[in-house]
Design a protein around this motif. Sequence first.
Motif, short mmCIF file in Angstrom:
data_model
loop_
_atom_site.label_atom_id
_atom_site.label_comp_id
_atom_site.label_asym_id
_atom_site.label_seq_id
_atom_site.Cartn_x
_atom_site.Cartn_y
_atom_site.Cartn_z
N GLU A 59 43.55 30.83 37.49
CA GLU A 59 44.48 31.95 37.49
C GLU A 59 45.86 31.39 37.15
OE1 GLU A 59 44.93 34.30 41.11
OE2 GLU A 59 46.48 35.55 40.16
N ASN A 118 47.82 37.79 35.59
CA ASN A 118 48.24 39.01 36.30
C ASN A 118 49.04 39.92 35.37
OD1 ASN A 118 47.54 38.43 39.28
ND2 ASN A 118 48.58 36.57 38.60
N GLU A 150 44.18 40.45 35.41
CA GLU A 150 44.10 40.86 36.81
C GLU A 150 44.99 42.07 37.02
OE1 GLU A 150 44.59 37.89 39.80
OE2 GLU A 150 43.15 36.54 38.85
N ASP A 179 42.56 42.85 41.44
CA ASP A 179 43.25 41.92 42.33
C ASP A 179 43.55 42.60 43.67
OD1 ASP A 179 44.47 39.56 43.02
OD2 ASP A 179 46.05 39.68 41.51
N LYS A 200 38.41 40.81 43.32
CA LYS A 200 39.01 39.71 44.09
C LYS A 200 39.38 40.23 45.47
CE LYS A 200 41.43 36.60 41.95
NZ LYS A 200 42.53 35.88 41.25
#
Length: 283
Positions: A59, A118, A150, A179, A200
């Motif tokens: 990530e 993200n 994400e 996320d 997640k």
Amino acid sequence: HAKSQGGNQYCFNTPDQNMEMQRNYQLEMKLRKALENEEFTVVYQPLVNLNNGQMAGIEALLRWHNPELGSVPPSEFIPILETFGLIIPVGRWVLYEVCRQMKAWQQQGIMMERASVNVSPLQLKGGNFACELKEILTETQLDPSYLELEITEGTILQIKDSSDTLDSLQEIGVKVSIDDFGTGYSSLSYLKQLPIDTLKIDKSFIDDLDADGEFLVNTIIHMGKNLKFKVLAEGIENENQLSYLKQQKCNEGQGYLFSKPVQKEEIPNLYHQTNRPGLPAGK
Ligand code: C2E
Ligand code: MG
Ligand code: MG
Ligand code: MG
């Protein structure tokens, strides 16, 4: 007594609030120049396959170091980038940086399943996102299937046309993960209709494993897997949490127990420690 003071509360900020406003203003001014001054970097945290211990991916996490302010945590500067629309150019830079890095790793024989980035609601709402994303992928020559975006559960619920947005991402060929799952009151049956690859589980649920919180984690893992999502646990910090998650057949994990986010130069070593040649990549 409280009542007699009540009127003031509308007119004046407390000293604390004034301090916070000043701080935010200072951050905003500095953030406006941070991209061109090259003050941003990206660090990478391993995503680990709990079945075989291999690094499934990373990530990407944004960092900001300002010469005068020092390092400012994302929890402080990301909301400001979002408030002033600065997250759009900065987010584009992150995507570019990560795609280029992932391609470079692949050229060195480091074949991770995915790089996860993200994205904030503002980027997705912009309208140009899909088009810009395609441009970045073309320019960096990264195969789209190696990129995962994400999106928080809150964002999915917040953007009106999430289903169209996610369809357009699926068309491009990138993956999508949800996320901070579990914090946003969405139903799994709703998410099941969307093209989503990974859930997640938010760190707060993993923290609860230390305090009799197994039931919720267990439920999310089993429902998620039955609905054919890959399930990843965020914020694993100790062996007890890990062994419980393995026992429940959670697919993947991420957390300080494996590694903190690290500079890009450290990733090849971490990768070679777990992903020895001869082992099949991923699964
Ligand atoms: P997130 O996407 O949920 O990222 C996970 C956060 O948990 C990261 O914090 C990571 O460093 C931290 N973390 C991972 N494992 C552990 C652990 O075992 N224990 C603890 N205590 N923490 C752990 P970080 O890097 O401070 O980022 C915070 C949030 O800022 C991220 O949460 C994400 O929402 C946002 N963010 C970071 N980079 C970006 C970016 O490039 N774009 C956008 N839009 N948001 C970003
Ligand atoms: Mg994230
Ligand atoms: Mg997260
Ligand atoms: Mg989180």
